[in-house]
Design a protein around this motif. Structure first.
Motif, PDB file in Angstrom:
ATOM      1  N   SER A   1       0.825  -1.212   0.000  1.00  0.00           N
ATOM      2  CA  SER A   1       0.000   0.000   0.000  1.00  0.00           C
ATOM      3  C   SER A   1       0.860   1.263   0.000  1.00  0.00           C
ATOM      4  O   SER A   1       0.383   2.338  -0.357  1.00  0.00           O
ATOM      5  CB  SER A   1      -0.934   0.001   1.215  1.00  0.00           C
ATOM      6  OG  SER A   1      -0.177  -0.045   2.417  1.00  0.00           O
ATOM      7  N   GLU A   2       2.135   1.141   0.373  1.00  0.00           N
ATOM      8  CA  GLU A   2       3.063   2.269   0.360  1.00  0.00           C
ATOM      9  C   GLU A   2       3.684   2.385  -1.034  1.00  0.00           C
ATOM     10  O   GLU A   2       4.218   1.417  -1.559  1.00  0.00           O
ATOM     11  CB  GLU A   2       4.184   2.059   1.382  1.00  0.00           C
ATOM     12  CG  GLU A   2       3.704   2.022   2.814  1.00  0.00           C
ATOM     13  CD  GLU A   2       3.256   3.381   3.294  1.00  0.00           C
ATOM     14  OE1 GLU A   2       3.874   4.400   2.920  1.00  0.00           O
ATOM     15  OE2 GLU A   2       2.265   3.425   4.041  1.00  0.00           O
TER      16      GLU A   2
ATOM     17  N   ALA B   1       7.618   7.513  -6.887  1.00  0.00           N
ATOM     18  CA  ALA B   1       6.266   7.932  -7.252  1.00  0.00           C
ATOM     19  C   ALA B   1       5.864   9.219  -6.543  1.00  0.00           C
ATOM     20  O   ALA B   1       5.001   9.947  -7.005  1.00  0.00           O
ATOM     21  CB  ALA B   1       5.263   6.838  -6.930  1.00  0.00           C
ATOM     22  N   LEU B   2       6.509   9.502  -5.422  1.00  0.00           N
ATOM     23  CA  LEU B   2       6.167  10.689  -4.645  1.00  0.00           C
ATOM     24  C   LEU B   2       6.782  11.959  -5.215  1.00  0.00           C
ATOM     25  O   LEU B   2       6.329  13.058  -4.899  1.00  0.00           O
ATOM     26  CB  LEU B   2       6.608  10.500  -3.195  1.00  0.00           C
ATOM     27  CG  LEU B   2       6.004   9.290  -2.475  1.00  0.00           C
ATOM     28  CD1 LEU B   2       6.626   9.133  -1.098  1.00  0.00           C
ATOM     29  CD2 LEU B   2       4.495   9.408  -2.396  1.00  0.00           C
ATOM     30  N   ILE B   3       7.814  11.824  -6.050  1.00  0.00           N
ATOM     31  CA  ILE B   3       8.507  13.014  -6.551  1.00  0.00           C
ATOM     32  C   ILE B   3       8.322  13.239  -8.048  1.00  0.00           C
ATOM     33  O   ILE B   3       8.862  14.180  -8.595  1.00  0.00           O
ATOM     34  CB  ILE B   3      10.018  12.949  -6.218  1.00  0.00           C
ATOM     35  CG1 ILE B   3      10.662  11.711  -6.824  1.00  0.00           C
ATOM     36  CG2 ILE B   3      10.247  13.006  -4.723  1.00  0.00           C
ATOM     37  CD1 ILE B   3      12.161  11.663  -6.719  1.00  0.00           C
TER      38      ILE B   3
ATOM     39  N   VAL C   1       3.102   8.165 -13.045  1.00  0.00           N
ATOM     40  CA  VAL C   1       2.995   7.100 -12.052  1.00  0.00           C
ATOM     41  C   VAL C   1       2.222   5.938 -12.653  1.00  0.00           C
ATOM     42  O   VAL C   1       1.208   6.124 -13.317  1.00  0.00           O
ATOM     43  CB  VAL C   1       2.299   7.611 -10.767  1.00  0.00           C
ATOM     44  CG1 VAL C   1       2.036   6.470  -9.801  1.00  0.00           C
ATOM     45  CG2 VAL C   1       3.137   8.684 -10.100  1.00  0.00           C
ATOM     46  N   GLY C   2       2.730   4.740 -12.429  1.00  0.00           N
ATOM     47  CA  GLY C   2       2.070   3.519 -12.885  1.00  0.00           C
ATOM     48  C   GLY C   2       2.358   2.406 -11.898  1.00  0.00           C
ATOM     49  O   GLY C   2       3.016   2.621 -10.884  1.00  0.00           O
TER      50      GLY C   2
ATOM     51  N   THR D   1       4.729   3.337  -8.748  1.00  0.00           N
ATOM     52  CA  THR D   1       6.113   3.736  -8.973  1.00  0.00           C
ATOM     53  C   THR D   1       6.184   4.703 -10.154  1.00  0.00           C
ATOM     54  O   THR D   1       5.226   4.854 -10.901  1.00  0.00           O
ATOM     55  CB  THR D   1       7.007   2.494  -9.222  1.00  0.00           C
ATOM     56  OG1 THR D   1       8.365   2.873  -9.208  1.00  0.00           O
ATOM     57  CG2 THR D   1       6.679   1.796 -10.520  1.00  0.00           C
ATOM     58  N   HIS D   2       7.333   5.362 -10.322  1.00  0.00           N
ATOM     59  CA  HIS D   2       7.561   6.252 -11.477  1.00  0.00           C
ATOM     60  C   HIS D   2       7.826   5.340 -12.659  1.00  0.00           C
ATOM     61  O   HIS D   2       8.938   4.871 -12.852  1.00  0.00           O
ATOM     62  CB  HIS D   2       8.752   7.166 -11.189  1.00  0.00           C
ATOM     63  CG  HIS D   2       9.117   8.057 -12.327  1.00  0.00           C
ATOM     64  ND1 HIS D   2      10.216   8.854 -12.293  1.00  0.00           N
ATOM     65  CD2 HIS D   2       8.541   8.289 -13.525  1.00  0.00           C
ATOM     66  CE1 HIS D   2      10.314   9.536 -13.425  1.00  0.00           C
ATOM     67  NE2 HIS D   2       9.301   9.193 -14.192  1.00  0.00           N
ATOM     68  N   ARG D   3       6.811   5.104 -13.458  1.00  0.00           N
ATOM     69  CA  ARG D   3       6.906   4.119 -14.531  1.00  0.00           C
ATOM     70  C   ARG D   3       7.091   4.738 -15.909  1.00  0.00           C
ATOM     71  O   ARG D   3       7.727   4.156 -16.776  1.00  0.00           O
ATOM     72  CB  ARG D   3       5.662   3.245 -14.525  1.00  0.00           C
ATOM     73  CG  ARG D   3       5.729   2.181 -15.593  1.00  0.00           C
ATOM     74  CD  ARG D   3       4.786   1.081 -15.361  1.00  0.00           C
ATOM     75  NE  ARG D   3       4.900   0.165 -16.493  1.00  0.00           N
ATOM     76  CZ  ARG D   3       4.574  -1.090 -16.461  1.00  0.00           C
ATOM     77  NH1 ARG D   3       4.099  -1.594 -15.362  1.00  0.00           N
ATOM     78  NH2 ARG D   3       4.707  -1.844 -17.514  1.00  0.00           N
ATOM     79  N   TYR D   4       6.519   5.892 -16.156  1.00  0.00           N
ATOM     80  CA  TYR D   4       6.497   6.453 -17.503  1.00  0.00           C
ATOM     81  C   TYR D   4       7.369   7.696 -17.615  1.00  0.00           C
ATOM     82  O   TYR D   4       7.630   8.379 -16.634  1.00  0.00           O
ATOM     83  CB  TYR D   4       5.058   6.797 -17.901  1.00  0.00           C
ATOM     84  CG  TYR D   4       4.133   5.613 -17.789  1.00  0.00           C
ATOM     85  CD1 TYR D   4       4.179   4.584 -18.719  1.00  0.00           C
ATOM     86  CD2 TYR D   4       3.244   5.502 -16.737  1.00  0.00           C
ATOM     87  CE1 TYR D   4       3.349   3.484 -18.612  1.00  0.00           C
ATOM     88  CE2 TYR D   4       2.402   4.405 -16.617  1.00  0.00           C
ATOM     89  CZ  TYR D   4       2.459   3.401 -17.553  1.00  0.00           C
ATOM     90  OH  TYR D   4       1.649   2.310 -17.445  1.00  0.00           O
ATOM     91  N   GLY D   5       7.812   7.982 -18.831  1.00  0.00           N
ATOM     92  CA  GLY D   5       8.582   9.189 -19.093  1.00  0.00           C
ATOM     93  C   GLY D   5      10.049   9.043 -18.732  1.00  0.00           C
ATOM     94  O   GLY D   5      10.536   7.962 -18.393  1.00  0.00           O
ATOM     95  N   SER D   6      10.750  10.156 -18.798  1.00  0.00           N
ATOM     96  CA  SER D   6      12.179  10.167 -18.509  1.00  0.00           C
ATOM     97  C   SER D   6      12.454   9.736 -17.068  1.00  0.00           C
ATOM     98  O   SER D   6      11.856  10.262 -16.136  1.00  0.00           O
ATOM     99  CB  SER D   6      12.723  11.579 -18.735  1.00  0.00           C
ATOM    100  OG  SER D   6      14.093  11.629 -18.433  1.00  0.00           O
ATOM    101  N   GLY D   7      13.327   8.764 -16.894  1.00  0.00           N
ATOM    102  CA  GLY D   7      13.677   8.270 -15.563  1.00  0.00           C
ATOM    103  C   GLY D   7      12.748   7.203 -15.034  1.00  0.00           C
ATOM    104  O   GLY D   7      12.950   6.691 -13.941  1.00  0.00           O
TER     105      GLY D   7
END
Length: 65
Positions: A8-9, A14-16, A22-23, A32-38
Motif C-alpha cells: 500500500s506504500e 512515485a512521490l517526486i 505514475v504507474g 512507482t515512477h513508470r512512464y517518461g524520462s527516468g
C-alpha cells in the motif's frame, strides 16, 4: 536486500514525479515512477534483485521511438 514496506506504500520515486508518470510496478503492482524520462517498469525493491544478478548497469530502455 532491504525489506520493502507494505504494497500500500508507494515507491519513493512515485512521490517526486508528476502524477501522469505514475504507474504500477510490473513485479509487485506498487505505485512507482513508470512512464517518461527516468521511469522504470519495476519499483526499487523489485529492481534490486535484477541489478544483483545483471549488475548496476542494467536499466530499462524504451522501445518506443
Amino acid at each position: 536486500m532491504t525489506t520493502p514496506p507494505p504494497l500500500s506504500e508507494p515507491d519513493p520515486s512515485a512521490l517526486i514525479c508528476p502524477g501522469d508518470r505514475v504507474g504500477l510496478c510490473a513485479g509487485c503492482q506498487r505505485k512507482t515512477h513508470r512512464y517518461g524520462s527516468g521511469g522504470s517498469p519495476l519499483c526499487q525493491w523489485c529492481m534490486e534483485p535484477v541489478q544483483e544478478k545483471w549488475g548496476a548497469g542494467v536499466r530499462y530502455i524504451s522501445t518506443r521511438g
